[in-house]
Each structure stands twice: as structure tokens, then as C-alpha cells.
Scaffold this motif. Structure first.
Motif, mmCIF file in Angstrom:
data_model
loop_
_atom_site.group_PDB
_atom_site.id
_atom_site.type_symbol
_atom_site.label_atom_id
_atom_site.label_comp_id
_atom_site.label_asym_id
_atom_site.label_seq_id
_atom_site.Cartn_x
_atom_site.Cartn_y
_atom_site.Cartn_z
ATOM 1 N N GLU A 93 0.800 -1.177 -0.118
ATOM 2 C CA GLU A 93 -0.008 -0.086 -0.009
ATOM 3 C C GLU A 93 1.016 1.193 0.048
ATOM 4 O O GLU A 93 0.733 2.187 -0.639
ATOM 5 N N ILE A 94 1.914 1.198 0.765
ATOM 6 C CA ILE A 94 2.485 2.518 1.217
ATOM 7 C C ILE A 94 4.065 2.643 0.679
ATOM 8 O O ILE A 94 4.646 3.733 0.893
ATOM 9 N N GLN A 95 4.620 1.619 0.156
ATOM 10 C CA GLN A 95 6.056 1.508 0.084
ATOM 11 C C GLN A 95 6.546 2.648 -0.806
ATOM 12 O O GLN A 95 7.767 3.365 -0.405
ATOM 13 N N TYR A 96 5.983 3.074 -1.831
ATOM 14 C CA TYR A 96 6.430 4.190 -2.527
ATOM 15 C C TYR A 96 5.900 5.552 -2.550
ATOM 16 O O TYR A 96 5.839 6.489 -3.321
ATOM 17 N N ALA A 149 -10.810 6.632 4.083
ATOM 18 C CA ALA A 149 -10.312 7.544 2.991
ATOM 19 C C ALA A 149 -10.319 7.147 1.915
ATOM 20 O O ALA A 149 -10.546 7.722 0.798
ATOM 21 N N LYS A 150 -9.442 5.741 1.425
ATOM 22 C CA LYS A 150 -9.462 5.353 0.268
ATOM 23 C C LYS A 150 -10.735 4.863 -0.422
ATOM 24 O O LYS A 150 -10.860 5.098 -1.780
ATOM 25 N N ASN A 184 -12.416 7.951 -1.541
ATOM 26 C CA ASN A 184 -11.703 8.615 -2.699
ATOM 27 C C ASN A 184 -12.220 8.036 -4.097
ATOM 28 O O ASN A 184 -12.613 8.556 -5.144
ATOM 29 N N CYS A 185 -12.268 6.454 -3.945
ATOM 30 C CA CYS A 185 -12.723 5.629 -5.031
ATOM 31 C C CYS A 185 -14.244 6.090 -5.296
ATOM 32 O O CYS A 185 -14.563 6.147 -6.513
ATOM 33 N N GLU A 186 -15.138 6.275 -4.388
ATOM 34 C CA GLU A 186 -16.497 6.558 -4.702
ATOM 35 C C GLU A 186 -16.910 7.873 -5.168
ATOM 36 O O GLU A 186 -17.530 8.084 -6.223
ATOM 37 N N SER A 187 -15.899 9.030 -4.771
ATOM 38 C CA SER A 187 -15.988 10.226 -5.493
ATOM 39 C C SER A 187 -15.487 10.150 -6.955
ATOM 40 O O SER A 187 -15.924 11.187 -7.666
ATOM 41 N N ASN A 188 -14.726 9.093 -7.313
ATOM 42 C CA ASN A 188 -13.912 9.060 -8.754
ATOM 43 C C ASN A 188 -15.189 8.270 -9.566
ATOM 44 O O ASN A 188 -14.729 8.387 -10.838
ATOM 45 N N LEU A 189 -16.420 7.678 -8.991
ATOM 46 C CA LEU A 189 -17.180 7.003 -9.762
ATOM 47 C C LEU A 189 -18.102 7.739 -10.645
ATOM 48 O O LEU A 189 -18.425 9.038 -10.316
#
Length: 381
Positions: free
Chosen positions: A204-207, A372-373, A376-381
Motif C-alpha cells: 500500500e505505502i512502500q513508494y 479515506a481510500k 476517494n474511489c466513490e468520489s471518482n465513480l
């Protein structure tokens, strides 16, 4: 002395105070042949929860007084801390004037220069003058230190191959998890859960933590030194700041070092009300000072400019997002560490309870992160 003395057979006892002082005096007489062993005073210092720290004074109270520190490692800590990396990191730091001279390395510890001053209290970490000094010094660490140089020295010192050295926080957490006890069903379940979590959080956060830097990784209040007479009530002056104890230093994304430092504002008492809000005014100001100093050191100037280098709000926003994304890692990291310490340490500290508290920080962060993830996904639908 051209370099640290190597005294591989010397062991400083951790529990027997009389034997500890006798062994320490003999060690120092070997390290400094001109010292009269009868003129060496040894005093135990408090502060850490893993090691034994001894303040040693030669010819106390005279113009010839010399003070050094002897640190003896806590029992079993070599299984979770790379002592060769610590040694090489200290040597590298000293080459930049960022650590005291290292006089000797013995079987279970180090002898190094004493930094006059006091460690700060955790409730002082939010002091505006202290935050400025800490942010600027950490920016210097993150900018000028060279992870490749440290690793080269490690290879020279140890004779190991490159692939034998733990190079990042993910490898270190994997190593720690492999050492977790499995004597009971509950312990085995905990180990399996943390192993699974490590895979998830790495993916999830490595980079997403910014550039990889040589991080301190343990920047709690006890490892921040200021002049003895500096008071947190004296807001008009910024004290000179020094960092000590480099045993957990490791290349990590900068967000881990920053998130970990802010989490340490709570102290060992875990007073969470003292932890600054991610992206709040206090943390943004801290981040601004950090980025200003980073720009200065990147340009090759070691002089602090009064107003620093202008930093865009967008740069601060990005730094806050990096910290927010890595906000759960300190709890995960120290939770694993404390679970191991609960089994191996002889120091009187409730590691088991501390592990639960720190791991709960990770679980809370994960829940917030996933929420939050999803939004964010729902707002981009």
C-alpha cells in the motif's frame, strides 16, 4: 587515536553494579593507557529502556577532567539491532560533525564522547524554538548523509556480502516478525497476523513516503540533547540541538522518520493528546522549517539563513500527505519491537502492554486509511 579501538573480549555486566563499575574502569584503562584507573569515576545514567548508559569521568573536578560515555547493550538486543550498522553509522555521522567521537567498540557496547547538556522532556518537543532546531538538524541528516557510504563501511567491517545486510524498514520488520515467539496459540496467531499485515502495508505505502534518507528512526525526547541551562519557558532563543543513539538508524522513506518523531511527542506515558494533528498548523510549520533547511543543505550551505529558502504551500501539502500515509508505521514497527522485548529484555518495563498500545495505533490508522481510500474511489465513480 586514529580510529576506534576494538576490544572484542570485554563485557560490561548489566545487573551487578559493583562488577559493572570495575569492568568499566578496566575497559577505559585499556582504551586510554595514560589514564590512572583509580581516577576514573563511573555513574549510571537513566533514560533509555533497552541499554545501560554509564557516564565516566577522569580526574573529576580538575582542569584535566575528561568525560566519556560507555553504553552496554541490553540482553538480547543484538538479535533485533544490527550493531555493525550502528557502529558504521556513528563513524559516518562523526565525519560530518553530527556525532561525538567514537573511542572504542567492545563485545557488548561502545565508548564515545560525552555531549554536555540534557535530554529534553517529551512535553517540550512542541516548543517552537525546539521544533525549529530539531527540524533543521533532521533536514541535515536527511540531506547530507550517504546510505551507500555507510553500507560500504559495513561490508568492510563485517566481511558480509551485500545481500546479507538488512537495507530497509521492510526487511527489518520481516526479520523482527521471524523472531516473534510462537510458544502459545495466541503468540502464533499474532505472528501470522503481523506477517500478513507487513505484506499488505508494504504493497500500500512502500513508494508513498518521499525520498529514501538515512533516518534516525528513534527520535524520541531522550535522544534530543540541548544545553543544560536551556528552558522551554525561554521562547526567545533556539537552542543548539544534538541527536544521540543511532542504533535504529536505517535507510527509510523520510515520512517514517517524521511520523515516528511526531508520535514520540506522546512519550512513554502514551499521552496521545500531545501528538500533533497531521496537516494541522503546528505540523505544517514544522514541515515548512524542515523543507527550508533541506533546500539549504542541498545547495551546499551549512549556514542557517534567517528566513530560509521559500517553500511552496504545495510542497508542504505533499509532505503532509507523505506523513499521513505513513502515520501507522511507527505503531506497527514499535509494536513488533516491544513484543520481542517482552520476551528477551531484563529491564523493568511493561513491554507487553506497550506493544498493545503501539499496535493499536496501527490498527486505527489502517481503518482511517481504508475509509479515506473508499471515499476517494466513490468520489471518482
Amino acid at each position: 587515536m586514529t580510529g576506534p579501538r576494538m576490544i572484542p573480549d570485554c563485557v560490561i555486566p548489566l545487573r551487578d553494579e559493583h562488577a559493572q563499575k570495575q569492568s568499566t574502569r578496566q575497559l577505559l584503562a585499556d582504551v586510554f593507557p595514560s589514564w590512572n584507573i583509580d581516577r576514573i569515576d563511573v555513574m549510571s545514567l537513566k533514560g533509555g529502556i533497552t541499554n545501560c548508559l554509564l557516564k565516566c569521568t577522569y580526574k573529576a573536578g580538575t582542569p584535566q577532567e575528561i568525560v566519556v560515555l560507555v553504553r552496554a547493550y541490553g540482553r538480547g538486543t543484538g538479535s533485533i539491532i544490527d550493531r555493525n550498522r550502528e557502529f558504521c553509522t556513528h563513524v559516518h555521522l562523526h565525519s560530518f560533525g553530527l556525532a561525538p567521537p567514537l573511542h572504542a567498540r567492545f563485545k557488548n557496547g561502545l565508548v564515545y564522547g560525552f555531549i554536555a547538556g540534557r535530554s529534553v522532556e517529551y512535553h517540550e518537543l512542541s516548543n517552537p524554538m525546539l521544533t525549529k532546531g530539531i527540524s533543521q538538524l533532521l533536514a541535515q541528516w536527511h540531506t547530507v548523509l550517504d546510505a551507500k557510504a555507510i553500507k560500504t563501511l559495513m561490508l568492510e567491517q563485517s566481511g558480509l556480502k551485500s545481500h546479507d545486510i538488512v537495507d530497509d524498514i521492510w526487511q527489518l520488520c520481516q526479520k523482527w516478525i521471524s523472531k516473534l515467539p510462537t510458544d502459545s496459540d495466541a503468540q502464533a496467531k499474532t505472528k501470522a497476523v503481523l506477517a500478513k499485515e507487513l505484506v499488505w502495508v508494504k504493497n500500500e505505502i512502500q513508494y508513498k513516503g518521499g525520498p529514501t534518507v538515512v533516518a534516525h528512526c528513534d527520535l524520541l525526547s531522550g535522544n534530543v540533547i540541548v544545553p543544560e541551562d536551556w528552558s522551554s519557558e525561554k521562547l526567545a532563543n533556539m537552542p543548539p540541538v544534538t541527536f544521540i543513539d543511532y542504533e535504529y538508524s536505517l535507510p527509510t522513506p523520510r515520512a517514517f522518520d517524521l511520523a515516528n518523531h511526531f508520535m514520540e511527542w506522546q512519550g512513554f506515558d502514551c499521552n496521545v493528546s500531545l501528538i500533533p494533528t497531521v496537516g494541522g498548523p503546528m505540523m505544517r510549520e514544522w514541515g515548512k522549517q524542515y523543507l527550508e533547511a533541506t533546500h539549504i543543505f542541498k545547495r551546499g550551505s551549512c549556514e542557517k539563513q534567517q528566513n530560509g529558502v521559500p517553500v511552496r504551500e504545495a510542497d508542504i501539502d505533499l509532505l503532509m500527505q507523505e506523513i499521513r500515509t505513513w502515520w501507522g508505521m511507527p505503531g506497527f514497527y514499535w509494536g513488533i519491537w516491544a513484543t520481542i522485548q517482552a520476551v528477551i529484555s531484563t529491564i523493568e518495563f511493561d513491554y507487553a502492554n506497550y506493544a498493545q498500545i503501539r499496535l493499536s495505533e496501527y490498527w486505527t490508522w489502517k481503518q482511517d486509511y481504508l475509509s479515506a481510500k473508499k471515499l476517494n474511489c466513490e468520489s471518482n465513480l
